[in-house]
Design a protein around this motif. Structure first.
Motif, short mmCIF file in Angstrom:
data_model
loop_
_atom_site.label_atom_id
_atom_site.label_comp_id
_atom_site.label_asym_id
_atom_site.label_seq_id
_atom_site.Cartn_x
_atom_site.Cartn_y
_atom_site.Cartn_z
N PHE A 161 6.44 8.37 -8.53
CA PHE A 161 6.78 7.00 -8.18
C PHE A 161 7.07 6.88 -6.69
O PHE A 161 6.58 5.96 -6.03
N VAL A 162 7.86 7.79 -6.15
CA VAL A 162 8.19 7.74 -4.72
C VAL A 162 6.93 7.93 -3.88
O VAL A 162 6.75 7.26 -2.86
N GLY A 163 6.02 8.79 -4.32
CA GLY A 163 4.76 8.99 -3.60
C GLY A 163 3.91 7.74 -3.59
O GLY A 163 3.35 7.37 -2.55
N ILE A 164 3.78 7.08 -4.72
CA ILE A 164 3.00 5.83 -4.79
C ILE A 164 3.66 4.75 -3.95
O ILE A 164 2.98 3.99 -3.25
N PHE A 165 4.97 4.67 -4.01
CA PHE A 165 5.70 3.68 -3.22
C PHE A 165 5.47 3.91 -1.72
O PHE A 165 5.19 2.97 -0.97
N ALA A 166 5.57 5.15 -1.29
CA ALA A 166 5.36 5.48 0.13
C ALA A 166 3.93 5.19 0.54
O ALA A 166 3.67 4.67 1.64
N TRP A 167 2.97 5.48 -0.32
CA TRP A 167 1.56 5.22 -0.03
C TRP A 167 1.30 3.72 0.11
O TRP A 167 0.62 3.27 1.02
N ALA A 168 1.88 2.93 -0.79
CA ALA A 168 1.63 1.49 -0.79
C ALA A 168 2.27 0.79 0.40
O ALA A 168 1.73 -0.20 0.89
N TYR A 169 3.40 1.27 0.86
CA TYR A 169 4.10 0.60 1.94
C TYR A 169 3.96 1.30 3.29
O TYR A 169 4.65 0.95 4.24
N SER A 170 3.04 2.26 3.40
CA SER A 170 2.86 2.93 4.68
C SER A 170 2.13 2.00 5.65
O SER A 170 1.30 1.18 5.25
N GLY A 171 2.43 2.12 6.91
CA GLY A 171 1.82 1.26 7.93
C GLY A 171 0.34 1.52 8.11
O GLY A 171 -0.40 0.64 8.52
N ARG A 172 -0.12 2.74 7.80
CA ARG A 172 -1.53 3.07 7.97
C ARG A 172 -2.42 2.30 7.00
O ARG A 172 -3.59 2.08 7.28
N ARG A 173 -1.91 1.88 5.88
CA ARG A 173 -2.71 1.21 4.85
C ARG A 173 -2.70 -0.31 4.99
O ARG A 173 -3.43 -1.00 4.30
N LYS A 174 -1.88 -0.86 5.89
CA LYS A 174 -1.71 -2.30 5.99
C LYS A 174 -3.02 -3.02 6.25
O LYS A 174 -3.32 -4.03 5.62
N ALA A 175 -3.83 -2.51 7.16
CA ALA A 175 -5.10 -3.18 7.49
C ALA A 175 -6.02 -3.22 6.27
O ALA A 175 -6.65 -4.26 6.01
#
Length: 55
Positions: free
Chosen positions: A18-32
């Motif tokens: 869960f923490v891994g998915i949360f970090a992946w979804a809210y990381s700045g690299r994925r925003k674009a």
């Protein structure tokens, strides 16, 4: 290993996932990429407007 130990290990694995998915979804690299995906709904309308087609 008894049932309580197995249940504890499963709980830890699920929490780390869960923490891994949360970090992946809210990381700045994925925003674009997420912004582009959010606007895909509107790209079909723009294509039809440009070509003069109406549904």
């Amino acid at each position: 290993m008894d049932y309580g130990t197995v249940q504890g290990i499963i709980t830890i694995v699920v929490m780390v996932t869960f923490v891994g998915i949360f970090a992946w979804a809210y990381s700045g690299r994925r925003k674009a990429q997420f912004d582009e995906a959010a606007n895909l709904v509107f790209s079909d309308d723009e294509k039809h407007k440009d070509s003069g087609e109406h549904k």
